[in-house]
Write a protein that holds these residues in place. Structure first.
Motif, PDB file in Angstrom:
ATOM      1  N   MET A 134       0.807  -1.227   0.000  1.00 29.49           N
ATOM      2  CA  MET A 134       0.000   0.000   0.000  1.00 29.49           C
ATOM      3  C   MET A 134       0.839   1.274   0.000  1.00 29.49           C
ATOM      4  N   PHE A 135       2.064   1.230   0.506  1.00 22.58           N
ATOM      5  CA  PHE A 135       2.881   2.441   0.430  1.00 22.58           C
ATOM      6  C   PHE A 135       4.242   2.181  -0.222  1.00 22.58           C
TER       7      PHE A 135
ATOM      8  N   VAL B 193      16.962  -1.195   6.828  1.00 19.86           N
ATOM      9  CA  VAL B 193      17.080  -0.369   5.627  1.00 19.86           C
ATOM     10  C   VAL B 193      18.508   0.185   5.607  1.00 19.86           C
TER      11      VAL B 193
ATOM     12  N   ALA C  57      20.313   3.415   3.953  1.00 21.24           N
ATOM     13  CA  ALA C  57      20.170   4.666   3.198  1.00 21.24           C
ATOM     14  C   ALA C  57      21.519   5.331   2.983  1.00 21.24           C
ATOM     15  N   SER C  58      22.600   4.592   3.257  1.00 25.83           N
ATOM     16  CA  SER C  58      23.918   5.232   3.307  1.00 25.83           C
ATOM     17  C   SER C  58      24.447   5.664   1.938  1.00 25.83           C
TER      18      SER C  58
ATOM     19  N   PRO D 280      24.374   7.662  -1.570  1.00 29.15           N
ATOM     20  CA  PRO D 280      23.726   8.933  -1.924  1.00 29.15           C
ATOM     21  C   PRO D 280      22.588   8.792  -2.933  1.00 29.15           C
TER      22      PRO D 280
ATOM     23  N   PHE E 114      18.698   3.389  -2.404  1.00 23.64           N
ATOM     24  CA  PHE E 114      18.138   3.056  -1.089  1.00 23.64           C
ATOM     25  C   PHE E 114      17.848   1.555  -1.064  1.00 23.64           C
TER      26      PHE E 114
ATOM     27  N   ASP F  43      15.818  -1.353   0.987  1.00 23.24           N
ATOM     28  CA  ASP F  43      14.843  -1.686   2.018  1.00 23.24           C
ATOM     29  C   ASP F  43      14.820  -3.205   2.164  1.00 23.24           C
TER      30      ASP F  43
ATOM     31  N   ARG G 186      11.774  -5.787   2.008  1.00 24.53           N
ATOM     32  CA  ARG G 186      11.110  -6.248   0.791  1.00 24.53           C
ATOM     33  C   ARG G 186      11.955  -7.244  -0.010  1.00 24.53           C
TER      34      ARG G 186
ATOM     35  N   LYS H 102      16.961   6.583  -5.403  1.00 21.60           N
ATOM     36  CA  LYS H 102      16.426   7.567  -4.469  1.00 21.60           C
ATOM     37  C   LYS H 102      15.697   8.706  -5.186  1.00 21.60           C
ATOM     38  N   ARG H 103      14.716   9.248  -4.501  1.00 21.42           N
ATOM     39  CA  ARG H 103      14.067  10.520  -4.852  1.00 21.42           C
ATOM     40  C   ARG H 103      13.250  10.500  -6.139  1.00 21.42           C
TER      41      ARG H 103
ATOM     42  N   PHE I 139       7.138   7.251  -6.944  1.00 20.63           N
ATOM     43  CA  PHE I 139       5.772   7.734  -7.207  1.00 20.63           C
ATOM     44  C   PHE I 139       5.705   8.784  -8.316  1.00 20.63           C
ATOM     45  N   ALA I 140       6.806   8.966  -9.057  1.00 18.70           N
ATOM     46  CA  ALA I 140       6.775   9.947 -10.143  1.00 18.70           C
ATOM     47  C   ALA I 140       5.911   9.459 -11.305  1.00 18.70           C
TER      48      ALA I 140
END
Lengths: 478, 235
Positions: B100-101, B133, B135-136, B138, B141, B143, B146, B208-209, B212-213
């Motif tokens: 869901m997210f 997770v 995130a180190s 740059p 990412f 997770d 999953r 990263k970043r 959802f685009a």
């Protein structure tokens, strides 16, 4: 009175929508204490720590199934700041606004038609078997109204679908903007129906006004009390549901603070924790917890704004404000009237946005330089919604603070319950009619707690009467 | 051509060439065999067992088993469909998959497989493992919640990128994908253009970043169930 301490009720569920009212009476049947317990525990602020910031607008909207768009957009606004964007592209902002007005429209329509209209149309003491939305739909006098309600809500939901990809829990807003513009097909079909939606909004508002005026003897004092009011307003004082600066006024309309930037919310607002509820009690810092509580939502917004920037809703605002001679309206049941003025405002705003060429623009996302922190505030259907995040250099959320709309109305709802209990129960017999009146007072605020009504068709409300020693002497539940 | 041979999949005659696996020969014939750890261009891993078929009556991984003349392969049978469902359900409960997210939703092969196989919810209890997770880095990412340990990233980094950034660590049910730096992914030589960054079938390795685009409705599996492109090509 040591028994008072023993009525704290442990949570029965984690999901929103479960309320519990406890009323303490002494041996003479006099009300000693009333409490509305919101026993939900969600933990969002904690478990999103460590999550990447771009995920947050989609993740946190799971707080709610009725107004997820509010959380989606409040989080996106906060993350705009985090990615260094203070001004969205025209298409980005207008698509988000369209989504938001669609959301407020559908949520308000749901609340008025499905949840509230049975009380108003059939009366607070009517048989519960017909005092519900099915009863409204089946009654030949009101069936057309019910159809309009369903279709108004559907229109709002369809706008959410067109802007966010799904009617519930979509993904439209991303940090810095939006992921699509409105399609030409959607624009055309919404434009084809918008005048009808405005017309139905006017009709429903007229019905609510007529009801309120004709029942003013009972409603004026029903669960009512003077209070402070808080919302965001546009820099020029206009009502703005999507963006603005914080303003708070007292019961007489005197400004407590104004033009407070969202980032400074913590300088004017504080939250108090009480051991018997998972919901905090926010208050205006300068006034303290005793007198600093305030109302949010449609009533507060009508009171705090200087004007509404759509003509039909503005005319209605002026008529509404005349109720109290231009001063703030403190009548709890006037929430419904105010809410329907907002429905009209939303339909007017939607009409304007649909006619705006920017809604089909292709410049969707703005960019900037990363910042460590962001605050996003908007006016959700139920009131002012605060999202505040800190994000570390690795793009992970380190801290989150959410003050959700219903939380702001915590103390006012408790006040309303207390007022109704004092007026209708103190020294009297507990009846179904009293139970419903308590519910009616709570429902005026459209708390998220009423989500249960949407799901189950009735609110799992329990009223317990305990004597001073804490023993249950009477209990009515539904 | 003299070096081709014929065999059958669910009674349908298929042409194979030497060196092809059953899965590759099936693809060439427009027959979809579900898979997760297999990805064209990578050495078959045989790890997930989602591509299990019956060859001459015995269960085999279609991604790794060589096609051969006269083989009788069962693919889309009640028995095998049920077995694949169980395998996929186990993958769901062994990790923390919150579609869901998850930004991979709509583009996720595990999710798409679940839809295609008709999985409404897993029959097994969720294990809710504690995963990390990372995130180190740059630009990338990780997770771990999953990760399904398909090993695609390991093979891509080793065989395509020539780096060996990823590798399995620990054993048995504690097995997980680790990286070759004590300081996490940020301490490795991984760069954004590495093949290993784009091969993850689920939302475990992400750029990263950019989440959802892509709007709902334009994602890979929004309108086309997984495998149907391949089937359409063969039709």
């Amino acid at each position: 009175m040591s028994g008072l301490n023993r009525i704290v009720i442990e949570p029965v569920t984690r999901v929103e929508g479960h309320g519990k009212v406890t009323i303490l009476l002494d041996n003479a049947g006099r009300v000693q204490q009333t409490r509305l317990h919101i026993v939900e525990f969600r933990g969002f602020e904690r478990f999103i720590q460590g999550r990447p910031y771009w995920e947050v607008p989609v993740l946190v909207q799971r707080l709610c199934g009725i107004c997820p768009v509010s959380h989606h957009l409040a989080a996106a606004k906060a993350m705009d700041k985090v990615v260094g964007v203070d001004r969205l592209t025209a298409t980005g902002e207008k698509m988000r606004r369209l989504m938001h007005y669609g959301q407020v429209l559908q949520s308000h329509a749901l609340h008025f038609f499905h949840l509230v209209s049975p009380d108003l149309l059939f009366g607070f003491d009517a048989d519960p078997a017909i005092r519900n939305v099915v009863g409204v739909a089946k009654d030949p006098r009101f069936s057309e109204l019910a159809v309009h309600g369903v279709l108004l809500r559907k229109y709002g939901q369809e706008i959410i679908l067109a802007t966010a990809g799904k009617k519930i829990h979509g993904t439209g807003a991303i940090p810095g903007g939006i992921n699509k513009c409105l399609s030409a097909e959607d624009q055309a079909r919404f434009q084809a129906d918008i005048d009808q939606m405005i017309g139905w909004s006017v009709d429903t508002l007229a019905l609510c006004k007529q009801y309120t005026r004709s029942h003013m003897d009972e409603l004026a004092d029903f669960g009512s009390f003077p209070s402070n009011h808080l919302s965001i307003v546009r820099a020029d004082g206009a009502m703005d549901l999507y963006d603005g600066l914080l303003r708070a006024i007292d019961a007489q309309g005197k400004v407590i603070f104004d033009k407070v930037e969202p980032e400074a919310y913590h300088e004017v607002i504080r939250e108090e924790v009480r051991p018997w509820s998972y919901m905090k009690f926010p208050f205006i810092r300068a006034l303290g917890p005793e007198t600093g509580w305030y109302r949010v939502g449609p009533l507060a917004r009508l009171n705090t704004c200087d004007f509404i920037d759509t003509p039909l809703a503005e005319a209605e605002r002026q008529e509404f404000k005349a109720l109290a001679g231009g001063r703030p309206v403190n009548v709890t049941m006037a929430y419904h009237w105010a809410r329907l003025i907002e429905v009209l405002h939303c339909t007017e705003k939607i009409r304007d946005l649909l006619a705006d060429p920017d809604i089909r623009g292709t410049d969707l996302v703005a960019t900037g330089s990363r910042r460590p922190e962001g605050v996003g505030i908007l006016e959700a259907p139920r009131g002012t919604l605060f999202h505040h995040y800190r994000v570390n250099d690795l793009d992970q959320v380190e801290m989150a603070n959410l003050i959700v709309s219903t939380t702001n109305n915590n103390e006012p709802m408790n006040q309303a319950v207390h007022k109704v209990a004092m007026d209708y129960l103190d020294g009297k017999t507990l009846t179904e009619g009293v139970l419903n009146r308590i519910e009616v007072a709570i429902r005026a605020y459209d708390p998220c707690l009423s989500c249960a009504t949407h799901a189950l068709g009735r609110m799992p409300l329990v009223v317990e009467r305990r004597d001073a020693s804490g023993q249950i002497v009477d209990r009515i539940g539904r | 051509m003299s070096d081709t041979f014929r065999f059958t999949i669910d009674g349908v005659e298929v042409t194979g060439t030497p060196g092809q696996t059953i899965l590759q020969a099936a693809e060439a014939a427009g027959i979809w065999i579900p898979r997760l750890c297999y990805l064209e261009g990578l050495v078959p891993g045989g790890a997930c067992r989602v591509c299990t078929v019956k060859v001459q009556g015995r269960f085999q991984a279609a991604c790794a088993f060589p096609a051969g003349p006269g083989l009788v392969v069962e693919n889309d049978t009640e028995e095998i469909r049920e077995l694949r469902k169980q395998v996929v359900e186990m993958l769901f409960v062994e990790g923390n998959h919150f579609c869901m997210f998850c930004e991979k939703s709509g583009n996720c092969e595990l999710q798409a497989l679940a839809y295609r196989l008709g999985i409404a919810s897993p029959r097994y209890p969720y294990l809710f493992p504690v995963r990390q997770v990372d995130a180190s880095h740059p630009d990338v990412f990780i997770d771990g919640n999953r990760c399904i340990q398909c090993g695609r990233c390991i093979r891509a980094s080793r065989d395509v990128d020539g780096k060996g950034v990823f590798g399995f660590v620990e054993r048995s049910r504690d097995t997980r994908v680790g990286v070759d730096a004590r300081t996490g992914l940020g301490g490795t030589s991984l760069t954004l253009d590495d093949r290993a960054v784009t091969v993850c079938p689920v939302g475990a390795i992400l750029k990263k970043r950019v989440g959802f685009a892509v709007p709902i409705g334009e994602r890979l599996y929004d309108h086309r169930p997984i495998g149907t492109d391949l089937e359409r090509r063969g039709a």
